[in-house]
Scaffold this motif. Structure first.
Motif, PDB file in Angstrom:
ATOM      1  N   PHE A 191     -46.810  19.824  49.599  1.00 38.74           N
ATOM      2  CA  PHE A 191     -47.862  19.739  48.581  1.00 38.74           C
ATOM      3  C   PHE A 191     -49.183  20.342  49.057  1.00 38.74           C
ATOM      4  CE2 PHE A 191     -44.707  16.777  47.257  1.00 38.74           C
ATOM      5  CZ  PHE A 191     -44.803  16.666  45.885  1.00 38.74           C
ATOM      6  N   ASN A 192     -49.305  20.571  50.335  1.00 38.24           N
ATOM      7  CA  ASN A 192     -50.553  21.072  50.914  1.00 38.24           C
ATOM      8  C   ASN A 192     -50.461  22.542  51.320  1.00 38.24           C
ATOM      9  OD1 ASN A 192     -53.259  20.587  51.863  1.00 38.24           O
ATOM     10  ND2 ASN A 192     -52.486  20.588  53.955  1.00 38.24           N
ATOM     11  N   THR A 193     -49.446  23.254  50.855  1.00 37.27           N
ATOM     12  CA  THR A 193     -49.198  24.597  51.363  1.00 37.27           C
ATOM     13  C   THR A 193     -49.484  25.728  50.384  1.00 37.27           C
ATOM     14  OG1 THR A 193     -46.870  24.506  50.696  1.00 37.27           O
ATOM     15  CG2 THR A 193     -47.429  23.713  52.922  1.00 37.27           C
ATOM     16  N   GLY A 194     -49.497  25.455  49.091  1.00 33.24           N
ATOM     17  CA  GLY A 194     -49.769  26.496  48.113  1.00 33.24           C
ATOM     18  C   GLY A 194     -48.573  27.334  47.716  1.00 33.24           C
ATOM     19  N   VAL A 195     -47.367  26.988  48.182  1.00 28.61           N
ATOM     20  CA  VAL A 195     -46.204  27.829  47.874  1.00 28.61           C
ATOM     21  C   VAL A 195     -45.610  27.524  46.508  1.00 28.61           C
ATOM     22  CG1 VAL A 195     -45.638  28.130  50.309  1.00 28.61           C
ATOM     23  CG2 VAL A 195     -44.568  26.259  49.015  1.00 28.61           C
ATOM     24  N   THR A 196     -45.979  26.384  45.907  1.00 27.84           N
ATOM     25  CA  THR A 196     -45.449  26.016  44.598  1.00 27.84           C
ATOM     26  C   THR A 196     -46.431  25.079  43.909  1.00 27.84           C
ATOM     27  OG1 THR A 196     -43.543  25.101  43.422  1.00 27.84           O
ATOM     28  CG2 THR A 196     -44.150  24.038  45.496  1.00 27.84           C
ATOM     29  N   THR A 197     -46.261  24.869  42.621  1.00 27.00           N
ATOM     30  CA  THR A 197     -47.153  23.990  41.869  1.00 27.00           C
ATOM     31  C   THR A 197     -46.568  22.582  41.803  1.00 27.00           C
ATOM     32  OG1 THR A 197     -46.117  24.683  39.795  1.00 27.00           O
ATOM     33  CG2 THR A 197     -48.118  25.862  40.502  1.00 27.00           C
ATOM     34  N   PRO A 199     -46.406  19.642  39.065  1.00 27.62           N
ATOM     35  CA  PRO A 199     -46.540  18.911  37.801  1.00 27.62           C
ATOM     36  C   PRO A 199     -46.139  17.451  37.979  1.00 27.62           C
ATOM     37  CG  PRO A 199     -44.964  20.771  37.676  1.00 27.62           C
ATOM     38  CD  PRO A 199     -45.199  20.469  39.107  1.00 27.62           C
ATOM     39  N   THR A 200     -46.184  16.711  36.873  1.00 30.16           N
ATOM     40  CA  THR A 200     -45.660  15.346  36.834  1.00 30.16           C
ATOM     41  C   THR A 200     -44.282  15.373  36.200  1.00 30.16           C
ATOM     42  OG1 THR A 200     -47.814  14.262  36.710  1.00 30.16           O
ATOM     43  CG2 THR A 200     -45.937  13.055  35.845  1.00 30.16           C
ATOM     44  N   ALA A 227     -54.748  23.615  37.592  1.00 27.84           N
ATOM     45  CA  ALA A 227     -53.645  24.576  37.551  1.00 27.84           C
ATOM     46  C   ALA A 227     -52.654  24.408  38.691  1.00 27.84           C
ATOM     47  CB  ALA A 227     -54.199  26.005  37.568  1.00 27.84           C
ATOM     48  N   TYR A 228     -53.049  23.790  39.785  1.00 27.45           N
ATOM     49  CA  TYR A 228     -52.147  23.627  40.925  1.00 27.45           C
ATOM     50  C   TYR A 228     -51.419  22.294  40.903  1.00 27.45           C
ATOM     51  CZ  TYR A 228     -50.510  23.392  45.781  1.00 27.45           C
ATOM     52  OH  TYR A 228     -49.728  23.274  46.908  1.00 27.45           O
ATOM     53  N   GLN A 229     -52.150  21.245  40.543  1.00 25.21           N
ATOM     54  CA  GLN A 229     -51.538  19.921  40.506  1.00 25.21           C
ATOM     55  C   GLN A 229     -51.992  19.155  39.281  1.00 25.21           C
ATOM     56  OE1 GLN A 229     -52.775  16.383  42.993  1.00 25.21           O
ATOM     57  NE2 GLN A 229     -50.818  16.837  43.979  1.00 25.21           N
ATOM     58  N   THR A 230     -51.041  18.477  38.634  1.00 26.17           N
ATOM     59  CA  THR A 230     -51.327  17.549  37.540  1.00 26.17           C
ATOM     60  C   THR A 230     -50.482  16.309  37.793  1.00 26.17           C
ATOM     61  OG1 THR A 230     -51.818  19.324  35.974  1.00 26.17           O
ATOM     62  CG2 THR A 230     -51.235  17.189  35.059  1.00 26.17           C
ATOM     63  N   ARG A 231     -51.109  15.259  38.294  1.00 26.30           N
ATOM     64  CA  ARG A 231     -50.396  14.053  38.743  1.00 26.30           C
ATOM     65  C   ARG A 231     -50.813  12.851  37.897  1.00 26.30           C
ATOM     66  NH1 ARG A 231     -51.488  13.097  44.748  1.00 26.30           N
ATOM     67  NH2 ARG A 231     -53.587  12.598  44.020  1.00 26.30           N
ATOM     68  N   ALA A 252     -57.251  22.900  41.325  1.00 22.24           N
ATOM     69  CA  ALA A 252     -56.971  24.284  40.965  1.00 22.24           C
ATOM     70  C   ALA A 252     -56.144  25.006  42.008  1.00 22.24           C
ATOM     71  CB  ALA A 252     -58.280  25.037  40.729  1.00 22.24           C
ATOM     72  N   SER A 253     -56.234  24.578  43.276  1.00 19.10           N
ATOM     73  CA  SER A 253     -55.477  25.242  44.336  1.00 19.10           C
ATOM     74  C   SER A 253     -55.214  24.255  45.463  1.00 19.10           C
ATOM     75  CB  SER A 253     -56.243  26.451  44.879  1.00 19.10           C
ATOM     76  OG  SER A 253     -57.218  26.063  45.827  1.00 19.10           O
ATOM     77  N   HIS A 254     -54.317  24.657  46.379  1.00 16.44           N
ATOM     78  CA  HIS A 254     -53.974  23.764  47.492  1.00 16.44           C
ATOM     79  C   HIS A 254     -55.156  23.557  48.433  1.00 16.44           C
ATOM     80  CE1 HIS A 254     -53.541  27.645  49.491  1.00 16.44           C
ATOM     81  NE2 HIS A 254     -53.567  27.011  50.644  1.00 16.44           N
ATOM     82  N   GLU A 255     -56.164  24.412  48.359  1.00 22.26           N
ATOM     83  CA  GLU A 255     -57.338  24.250  49.210  1.00 22.26           C
ATOM     84  C   GLU A 255     -58.137  23.005  48.850  1.00 22.26           C
ATOM     85  OE1 GLU A 255     -59.434  27.892  48.870  1.00 22.26           O
ATOM     86  OE2 GLU A 255     -58.020  29.036  50.116  1.00 22.26           O
TER      87      GLU A 255
END
Length: 327
Positions: A191-197, A199-200, A227-231, A252-255
């Motif tokens: 979840f902290n890498t940015g390789v995928t999104t 969702p819930t 856009a990156y995470q919706t939990r 918006a991003s893993h950053e």
């Protein structure tokens, strides 16, 4: 879809004015106390809460999510631990949000942690007659990466509506290259890498949580600040025919991972969610990273009780409570 409008009886609140429920271990970045999951039991005159303590990476006494607990309170503010587990007991790199659900025979505890077998996040469930009696020797899988066709599932939120147990979970979407997946899982935190999104997703059970059927995506990621995470973190019924109000985390991003903010969403059936916070977060604090995350909302005695994890100016996170009269 129904054509009438939803009116949520929830006035705006200032998370910076919330009461401090639990402090972090140290006033430094990487020390967090939060991930609340709350139950109110009016017949027993008490509140139950699950929460997590985290330390920075590389901490010699255990890093990341190293301790999760079940705590009890008579007033919803002062909590005392009655049960806990440490990451070393599970042989895991980290734990995150737990979820407590009442059953006819007692309680179910849903726990999420990095599976030591494949470094992917998973969710297990264990039953007990009382909130201080969970024996992890009896835990069984609820959701796994392999069973859901994802790269990991975590942060459960559970509720029972009629005969159905609903299990919402943040998941790492599949479809990434094998080499990227290997590198991501080597960190034990895809979840902290940015390789995928992220969702819930939703899983359903008709046998009281003994088995779950994965339904897939219930709330997709957005196109802007989320856009990156919706939990999805919690859901509150708004009354007959009015649907449910949901509180969710977005980035918006893993950053921005670990520093999410809260948005609002609605659903008529608990299976499909529609975001209200399209232009930006609903709640943030005016210092540090601004993070307000893991909002678990409970309406009790004519008052909204909003438990959440909030950033502090020193970089740590603390667990807070905002109480807002139903408006």
């Amino acid at each position: 879809m129904p054509t009438h409008r939803i009116s949520a009886p929830l006035p705006a609140f200032d998370p910076a004015q919330g009461e401090v429920v639990m402090l972090p271990e140290a006033p430094e970045a990487g020390y967090w106390t939060g991930c609340p999951g709350v139950l109110y039991e009016p017949e027993r005159g008490r509140w139950l809460m699950t929460y997590r303590r985290r330390r920075p990476r590389g901490h010699p006494d255990g890093e990341r999510g190293w301790r999760c607990a079940v705590a009890v309170s008579e007033d919803g503010v002062d909590f005392t631990d009655v049960w806990s587990v440490e990451s070393r007991q599970l042989g895991t790199d980290s734990m995150e949000r737990f979820s407590l659900l009442p059953t006819p025979g007692g309680y179910q505890l849903y726990l999420c942690y990095v599976d030591p077998a494949d470094s992917r996040w998973r969710i297990d469930v264990v039953d007990a007659a009382a909130p201080d009696a969970f024996d992890l020797a009896g835990a069984r899988p609820a959701l796994t990466a392999a069973g859901t066709g994802t790269e990991g599932v975590k942060d459960p939120y559970t509720l029972r509506h009629g005969p159905v147990t609903y299990l919402f979970a943040s998941y790492a979407a599949a479809g990434i290259a094998a080499a990227d997946a290997d590198r991501a899982h080597a960190t034990a935190d895809v979840f902290n890498t940015g390789v995928t999104t992220h969702p819930t997703g939703l899983a359903l059970s008709l046998d009281g949580g003994a088995t779950f059927a994965w339904q897939g995506e219930a709330m997709p990621t957005g196109s802007g600040w989320d856009a990156y995470q919706t939990r999805l973190n919690s859901a509150v019924p708004l009354g007959p025919g009015a649907g449910w109000l949901g509180f969710y985390d977005g980035i918006a991003s893993h950053e921005q991972n670990y520093e999410e903010n809260c948005g609002l969403a609605v659903s008529y059936d608990l299976r499909t969610w529609h975001r209200l916070s399209t232009e930006g977060p609903w709640a943030a604090v005016p210092y540090g990273t601004g993070s307000v995350r893991y909002v678990d909302a409970v309406v009790a005695e004519g008052t909204w009780h909003l438990y959440f994890e909030a950033a502090r100016p020193d970089g740590a996170h603390e667990l807070r409570l905002a109480r807002v009269p139903v408006g």
